[in-house]
Design a protein around this motif. Structure first.
Motif, PDB file in Angstrom:
ATOM      1  N   ASN A 170      28.920   3.532  23.447  1.00  0.00           N
ATOM      2  CA  ASN A 170      28.209   3.511  22.037  1.00  0.00           C
ATOM      3  C   ASN A 170      26.696   2.765  22.313  1.00  0.00           C
ATOM      4  OD1 ASN A 170      30.488   4.052  19.959  1.00  0.00           O
ATOM      5  ND2 ASN A 170      31.411   2.616  21.456  1.00  0.00           N
ATOM      6  N   PRO A 171      25.858   3.302  23.245  1.00  0.00           N
ATOM      7  CA  PRO A 171      24.738   2.816  23.551  1.00  0.00           C
ATOM      8  C   PRO A 171      23.913   2.500  22.423  1.00  0.00           C
ATOM      9  CG  PRO A 171      24.688   5.004  24.362  1.00  0.00           C
ATOM     10  CD  PRO A 171      26.005   4.589  23.806  1.00  0.00           C
ATOM     11  N   GLU A 172      23.863   3.325  21.320  1.00  0.00           N
ATOM     12  CA  GLU A 172      23.023   2.893  20.183  1.00  0.00           C
ATOM     13  C   GLU A 172      23.814   2.027  19.088  1.00  0.00           C
ATOM     14  OE1 GLU A 172      20.150   4.572  20.023  1.00  0.00           O
ATOM     15  OE2 GLU A 172      20.611   5.199  22.056  1.00  0.00           O
ATOM     16  N   ASN A 173      24.581   1.240  19.433  1.00  0.00           N
ATOM     17  CA  ASN A 173      25.252   0.403  18.677  1.00  0.00           C
ATOM     18  C   ASN A 173      24.688  -0.895  19.020  1.00  0.00           C
ATOM     19  OD1 ASN A 173      27.149  -1.612  17.425  1.00  0.00           O
ATOM     20  ND2 ASN A 173      28.842  -0.039  17.293  1.00  0.00           N
ATOM     21  N   SER A 174      23.805  -1.528  18.139  1.00  0.00           N
ATOM     22  CA  SER A 174      23.372  -2.789  18.308  1.00  0.00           C
ATOM     23  C   SER A 174      24.056  -4.136  18.574  1.00  0.00           C
ATOM     24  CB  SER A 174      22.225  -2.915  17.020  1.00  0.00           C
ATOM     25  OG  SER A 174      21.757  -4.237  17.073  1.00  0.00           O
ATOM     26  N   ASP A 175      25.593  -3.738  17.636  1.00  0.00           N
ATOM     27  CA  ASP A 175      26.417  -4.925  17.560  1.00  0.00           C
ATOM     28  C   ASP A 175      27.283  -5.103  18.745  1.00  0.00           C
ATOM     29  OD1 ASP A 175      25.962  -5.600  15.024  1.00  0.00           O
ATOM     30  OD2 ASP A 175      27.535  -4.615  14.030  1.00  0.00           O
TER      31      ASP A 175
ATOM     32  N   LEU B 287      19.731  -8.510  24.195  1.00  0.00           N
ATOM     33  CA  LEU B 287      19.385  -8.854  22.533  1.00  0.00           C
ATOM     34  C   LEU B 287      18.084  -8.158  22.282  1.00  0.00           C
ATOM     35  CD1 LEU B 287      20.376 -12.612  22.926  1.00  0.00           C
ATOM     36  CD2 LEU B 287      21.332 -10.908  21.560  1.00  0.00           C
ATOM     37  N   ARG B 288      17.101  -8.037  23.003  1.00  0.00           N
ATOM     38  CA  ARG B 288      15.995  -7.415  22.542  1.00  0.00           C
ATOM     39  C   ARG B 288      16.183  -6.003  22.470  1.00  0.00           C
ATOM     40  NH1 ARG B 288      11.701 -10.558  23.170  1.00  0.00           N
ATOM     41  NH2 ARG B 288      11.718 -12.365  24.600  1.00  0.00           N
ATOM     42  N   ARG B 289      17.238  -5.482  23.166  1.00  0.00           N
ATOM     43  CA  ARG B 289      17.591  -3.942  23.032  1.00  0.00           C
ATOM     44  C   ARG B 289      18.374  -3.645  21.497  1.00  0.00           C
ATOM     45  NH1 ARG B 289      21.578  -1.702  27.214  1.00  0.00           N
ATOM     46  NH2 ARG B 289      19.734  -2.054  28.590  1.00  0.00           N
ATOM     47  N   ALA B 290      19.193  -4.878  21.297  1.00  0.00           N
ATOM     48  CA  ALA B 290      20.007  -4.900  20.006  1.00  0.00           C
ATOM     49  C   ALA B 290      19.048  -4.855  18.754  1.00  0.00           C
ATOM     50  CB  ALA B 290      20.959  -6.017  20.074  1.00  0.00           C
ATOM     51  N   ALA B 291      18.028  -5.692  18.869  1.00  0.00           N
ATOM     52  CA  ALA B 291      17.103  -5.957  17.830  1.00  0.00           C
ATOM     53  C   ALA B 291      16.135  -4.758  17.678  1.00  0.00           C
ATOM     54  CB  ALA B 291      16.246  -7.156  18.095  1.00  0.00           C
TER      55      ALA B 291
ATOM     56  N   ALA C 107      21.209 -10.288  15.923  1.00  0.00           N
ATOM     57  CA  ALA C 107      20.392 -10.169  17.145  1.00  0.00           C
ATOM     58  C   ALA C 107      19.397 -11.054  17.243  1.00  0.00           C
ATOM     59  CB  ALA C 107      20.186  -8.543  17.397  1.00  0.00           C
ATOM     60  N   HIS C 108      18.756 -11.008  16.110  1.00  0.00           N
ATOM     61  CA  HIS C 108      17.357 -12.143  16.327  1.00  0.00           C
ATOM     62  C   HIS C 108      17.992 -13.579  16.433  1.00  0.00           C
ATOM     63  CE1 HIS C 108      14.497  -8.775  15.236  1.00  0.00           C
ATOM     64  NE2 HIS C 108      15.484  -8.520  14.156  1.00  0.00           N
ATOM     65  N   TYR C 109      18.859 -13.937  15.744  1.00  0.00           N
ATOM     66  CA  TYR C 109      19.489 -15.236  15.777  1.00  0.00           C
ATOM     67  C   TYR C 109      19.764 -15.659  17.129  1.00  0.00           C
ATOM     68  CZ  TYR C 109      23.073 -18.916  15.392  1.00  0.00           C
ATOM     69  OH  TYR C 109      23.716 -20.027  15.357  1.00  0.00           O
ATOM     70  N   GLN C 110      20.596 -14.611  17.968  1.00  0.00           N
ATOM     71  CA  GLN C 110      21.088 -14.931  19.175  1.00  0.00           C
ATOM     72  C   GLN C 110      19.878 -15.004  20.175  1.00  0.00           C
ATOM     73  OE1 GLN C 110      23.977 -16.024  20.070  1.00  0.00           O
ATOM     74  NE2 GLN C 110      24.982 -15.566  18.294  1.00  0.00           N
TER      75      GLN C 110
END
Length: 359
Positions: free
Chosen positions: A248-253, A276-280, A289-292
């Motif tokens: 699931n490469p588009e799944n931010s979580d 994490l930058r990719r997730a954000a 994502a921003h918190y971590q």
């Protein structure tokens, strides 16, 4: 058609007088005035017939006459002790009247009889739960779960919402004894163990779910909350998280979970920053994502960049206390004491004053 009427029509002990049959059919058809007149006449000719009183209770209930309904039901109760089918009819009446304790008590008598239908235990459990009698509900919920996994899952969900984690676990274990490995029951048992703070068992159940069906997302999300307790399971969690993220490469979580798991194993893992930058980037409104990422930048002493990410997390989810806590720490490092105190105050508001000065 109305279940109560069907029960009464086929009850073996029912007086088959013309008035009773006529009144039942009128009740079934919603002709309440005629049903009331015929059933009242039947009660005069056969005052010891519990089915007549039960049907009258239903008529009064539908006609918005609660006092008369309760009186008729009380008359019916006098003749229900040795008549499980009449108890069942009364249970249906009480459930519609919102008297769940009475409904459960009468249905319990019916559920123990030879002629009871398979859903009787479910109704007893549900009505006891609606009456807030969890202790009485659990044995029937366990029986229901053993015969039908979907019913067990439904009843366990009610208990989980009430934060009755131990009782929910009992019901789910009963279901899994019969339906071994069923993914939804296993997932719910993991949630119950998490609520009990039995983290080792919770982790094992969530990993079992992933083995059974890796497309279910909830176990990954729960595992992400429990990395501090992962222990010997951490490598397995990382492997599962990476497999989830790769599929699931588009799944931010999914990206966030991999990053968190990697950092739990090695706080200097360089891949975490990229993930994490990719997730954000995939989901700009993903507060975690921003918190971590903010925490990671804080650990690298990149305080300006950390403050930017933590501020985004706070903007996206002001109700989470920990971003405020870390933002207060970062502001202190930057010498912005006024902003640091404001964030610390908000953190304490959200945690009820728990937590020290984050300097």
């Amino acid at each position: 058609m109305f279940v109560l009427v069907v029960v009464l029509l086929f009850a073996p002990a029912v007086d088959t007088s013309v008035l009773l049959k006529k009144g039942l059919l009128e009740l079934q058809q919603g002709r309440l005035t005629e049903a009331r007149a015929d059933l009242l006449e039947a009660s005069k000719s056969d005052p010891r017939n519990g089915y007549v009183w039960s049907a009258l209770a239903e008529v009064y209930l539908r006609n918005h006459e609660p006092a008369l309904a309760a009186s008729a039901a009380a008359q019916a109760e006098k003749y229900s002790q040795d008549n499980p089918l009449l108890s069942h009819a009364l249970a249906l009446y009480y459930s519609r009247a919102g008297e769940y304790a009475k409904a459960a008590a009468d249905e319990r008598r019916y559920a123990g009889s030879q002629g009871a239908d398979p859903a009787a235990n479910t109704r007893v459990a549900r009505w006891f739960l609606q009456a807030a009698d969890v202790q009485a509900a659990v044995p029937f919920a366990e029986k229901a779960a053993a015969s039908d996994e979907s019913t067990g899952f439904e009843l366990a969900q009610i208990l989980l919402k009430q934060q009755r984690f131990t009782e929910a676990a009992q019901v789910l274990e009963a279901g899994l004894d019969t339906h071994k490995g069923e993914a939804q029951l296993t997932l719910a048992l993991g949630v119950a163990r998490y609520g009990q703070r039995r983290f080792e068992e919770a982790i094992e159940r969530f990993l079992d779910v992933i083995r059974a069906d890796p497309t279910i997302e909830q176990p990954y999300r729960f595992l992400g909350r429990m990395l501090d307790q992962a222990g010997s399971h951490l490598d397995e969690i990382i492997a599962d998280a990476e497999a989830w993220a790769n599929k699931n490469p588009e799944n931010s979580d999914a990206q966030v979970l991999v990053a968190k798991a990697l950092l739990a194993r090695n706080s200097d893992d360089a891949r975490a920053d990229v993930l994490l930058r990719r997730a954000a980037g995939l989901q700009p409104d993903n507060w975690e994502a921003h918190y971590q990422l903010g925490i990671l930048l804080e650990s690298k002493h990149q305080y300006e960049a950390a403050a930017e990410q933590l501020n985004k997390a706070v903007e996206l989810n002001d109700r989470e206390p920990m971003p405020h806590y870390h933002l207060s720490r970062v502001y202190n490092r930057l010498g912005k004491t006024g902003l640091a105190q404001a964030e610390l105050k908000r953190h304490r508001e959200l945690t009820g004053g728990v937590g020290g000065d984050p300097r």
